[in-house]
Design a protein around this motif. Sequence first.
Motif, mmCIF file in Angstrom:
data_model
loop_
_atom_site.group_PDB
_atom_site.id
_atom_site.type_symbol
_atom_site.label_atom_id
_atom_site.label_comp_id
_atom_site.label_asym_id
_atom_site.label_seq_id
_atom_site.Cartn_x
_atom_site.Cartn_y
_atom_site.Cartn_z
ATOM 1 N N GLU B 99 14.725 7.044 20.544
ATOM 2 C CA GLU B 99 15.493 5.819 20.285
ATOM 3 C C GLU B 99 14.825 4.650 21.016
ATOM 4 O OE1 GLU B 99 19.560 6.592 21.337
ATOM 5 O OE2 GLU B 99 19.456 8.588 20.462
ATOM 6 N N THR B 127 16.481 -3.590 22.266
ATOM 7 C CA THR B 127 17.267 -2.411 22.639
ATOM 8 C C THR B 127 17.825 -1.603 21.469
ATOM 9 O OG1 THR B 127 19.281 -3.738 22.854
ATOM 10 C CG2 THR B 127 17.956 -3.437 24.844
ATOM 11 N N LEU B 128 17.575 -2.004 20.247
ATOM 12 C CA LEU B 128 18.048 -1.211 19.107
ATOM 13 C C LEU B 128 16.945 -0.252 18.654
ATOM 14 C CD1 LEU B 128 19.746 -4.045 17.045
ATOM 15 C CD2 LEU B 128 20.914 -2.084 18.041
ATOM 16 N N PRO B 129 17.312 0.957 18.253
ATOM 17 C CA PRO B 129 16.287 1.884 17.756
ATOM 18 C C PRO B 129 15.529 1.322 16.542
ATOM 19 C CG PRO B 129 18.366 3.041 18.126
ATOM 20 C CD PRO B 129 18.654 1.581 18.294
ATOM 21 N N SER B 130 16.173 0.398 15.823
ATOM 22 C CA SER B 130 15.535 -0.170 14.630
ATOM 23 C C SER B 130 14.650 -1.374 14.948
ATOM 24 C CB SER B 130 16.603 -0.568 13.601
ATOM 25 O OG SER B 130 17.614 -1.347 14.198
ATOM 26 N N THR B 131 14.676 -1.889 16.187
ATOM 27 C CA THR B 131 13.915 -3.105 16.481
ATOM 28 C C THR B 131 12.402 -2.963 16.263
ATOM 29 O OG1 THR B 131 15.587 -3.901 18.041
ATOM 30 C CG2 THR B 131 13.394 -4.834 18.259
ATOM 31 N N CYS B 134 11.653 -3.035 12.587
ATOM 32 C CA CYS B 134 11.787 -4.364 11.975
ATOM 33 C C CYS B 134 10.636 -5.275 12.380
ATOM 34 C CB CYS B 134 13.126 -4.993 12.359
ATOM 35 S SG CYS B 134 14.534 -4.159 11.613
ATOM 36 N N GLU B 135 10.162 -5.123 13.609
ATOM 37 C CA GLU B 135 8.995 -5.913 14.036
ATOM 38 C C GLU B 135 7.796 -5.578 13.138
ATOM 39 O OE1 GLU B 135 8.982 -8.354 16.013
ATOM 40 O OE2 GLU B 135 10.085 -8.016 17.879
ATOM 41 N N VAL B 146 15.042 -0.229 6.058
ATOM 42 C CA VAL B 146 14.539 0.048 7.410
ATOM 43 C C VAL B 146 15.648 0.725 8.214
ATOM 44 C CG1 VAL B 146 13.657 -0.955 9.548
ATOM 45 C CG2 VAL B 146 13.009 -1.970 7.360
ATOM 46 N N TYR B 147 15.379 1.891 8.769
ATOM 47 C CA TYR B 147 16.363 2.530 9.629
ATOM 48 C C TYR B 147 15.730 3.589 10.516
ATOM 49 C CZ TYR B 147 16.546 6.063 5.835
ATOM 50 O OH TYR B 147 16.233 6.992 4.877
ATOM 51 N N TYR B 148 16.437 3.865 11.613
ATOM 52 C CA TYR B 148 16.041 4.940 12.519
ATOM 53 C C TYR B 148 16.827 6.182 12.113
ATOM 54 C CZ TYR B 148 15.540 7.637 16.799
ATOM 55 O OH TYR B 148 15.289 8.636 17.696
#
Lengths: 375, 225
Positions: B99, B127-131, B134-135, B146-148
């Motif tokens: 994560e 701090t999000l697992p998806s950050t 997305c970057e 887009v997802y973790y």
Amino acid sequence: MGNSPVIVSADLITAYGHGLNQCWNGFMSRQRPFTPITRFPTTGIEEVVAATVPDSSYDGSLSLAGQLLGKIAATTVELPAEAELFLATTVGEIDLMEQEILLHRTEKCAPTCGSLLARTKTIFNKKHASLISAACASGNMALARAAAKIQAGTIEYAIVAGCDVVSEFVFSGFSSLGAIDLKGTRPYDRDRAGLTLGEAAGVIVLASEDAARRDGLPRLARLAGWNMTCDAVHITAPRSDGLQLVNAIRNILKTSGITPSEIGGIIGHGTGTVFNDSMEINALNAVFNENARPLFSTKGGVGHTLGAAGIIQAAAAVKAIQELLLPPQTGLREPMPGAEHMVSDQAQKLVAPRILSLNTGFGGINAVLLIEECS
Amino acid sequence: MKTISRQTSFKLSLRGMALVNSSHALMMNKGLSFESKDGVAGIYQEIVSSKSIPLMRLDNFRRAGEKARLAMLGSMLALADAGLSTGGNAAIIGWGGEESMSENRAYFTDYAVNGRFLGRSQLFVGTLPSTPLCEAAICLNLHGPVYYFQSDGGLDAVLTEAESLLSSQSAGQALLLGFSRGELLAMLLEQSGDLHDFSQSLRASDMHGIYNSLKKEAGNCSKRG
């Protein structure tokens, strides 16, 4: 309809209390169950409100999310053992990590979404589960992935749970971004000034149409379409014209073979922040043009519940389709420019039993669902 | 009671793959490798200097956190390894089980030691697992889902997820970004009409092992083909 995914059960725990009807009645009343935050210090701010669940509190050992999911699992409809479990969350058991740092514990806690996934498996007595984390679009994303697996015939049943809580971690973070309205959010309002954090646990149970009929389960609504896109523009701000949200909505309309005028109403993401609501209204005007549809945000009542938001919206869509109504917009005083024909402080009639539910999240993630009456 | 069996063959083809850590980066098809003692930023400079692959503009690279840097660089290399300069509507699925715990601890520790007064927004956004995902989407202009993702199992679980996502026509390609112990494995996958056996790679326990195993399998496939 074969593998078409239908909603057979919906349950919520929100700041309005336990139960979908409780939440719906709260929306209809326009009451805002916001209370001052007392579970952690909000240093430097005299008073700030949040939509916390009554009788929930920080506990040294059991996470807040674990408490909420435990309560909701106790009332979830009984299902075949092979029902797949999906969990939508953004930070999971983050309060356990807060305690680790604030109390200088040497024992490190596990990654907080994964630990909530493990706890959720135990709570729902499942051997297998999947975590979907897509910022504030996690709820719709998890519903979309579960629905796709049902439609493909991979699974017959899915339990989709969503949960996030009001934590010091998230509160301090959103405060640092200047995203919180201290006095309470006003989605789609001309004078909106930010979001109010909320906490919730929600469970939507999906089944294939055939399985629901075979097993005599109520077909409350159909999850008739889904689409996910990414703005790919900025890590916190949405693309101002909402182009990728527009694309997601148009993709759903195209694949479902329906026109914008056949949409009865919209449950928007509606956080109450200047940029999110502006982007959404731009997107909705681009798609619906002069055929403005009734619009409602759950966040004016239950706050922004992050990973649970999409689950709450899907549950509210079920109720809206049953009642053929969208609730009055909680917190609304004067609609923002462009939303005058969409939002109202009065309940609005659905023009058709078909609702679009929108989620958007950090990083520009968009996830849209189409929920309609079962014929 | 239904038993969950471990799937080893998938209707997926591996178009491109890259492995990146703080000291080197590898590309499967092109056989390129880049090294630096200056971390991920140093590797990026090495790639820029070498002019060996078409560069994409990593505008946010300098301000990004370590995990996001790995995601940007690994995604760029995986696309380049597949001969692509953009992924269009490719999906990005993060996995690996880490994560964003190190980022979460960094943000909240900073907040706590500074008197619990106000968090640092620059740290909070990571701090999000998806950050990091997305970057990568932002710098490579990718517009798919887009997802973790996390489930029981390792590579098999995420390949199953990618196969399911691609078969549902939700994206044309899937970029899988697996993070483990400071290392990123980026795999660009497409739907395939044929079943491909990934059983050897499923036995590997770390990202480096998976990379080596998949590379070997890809080599065997091309020799057979």
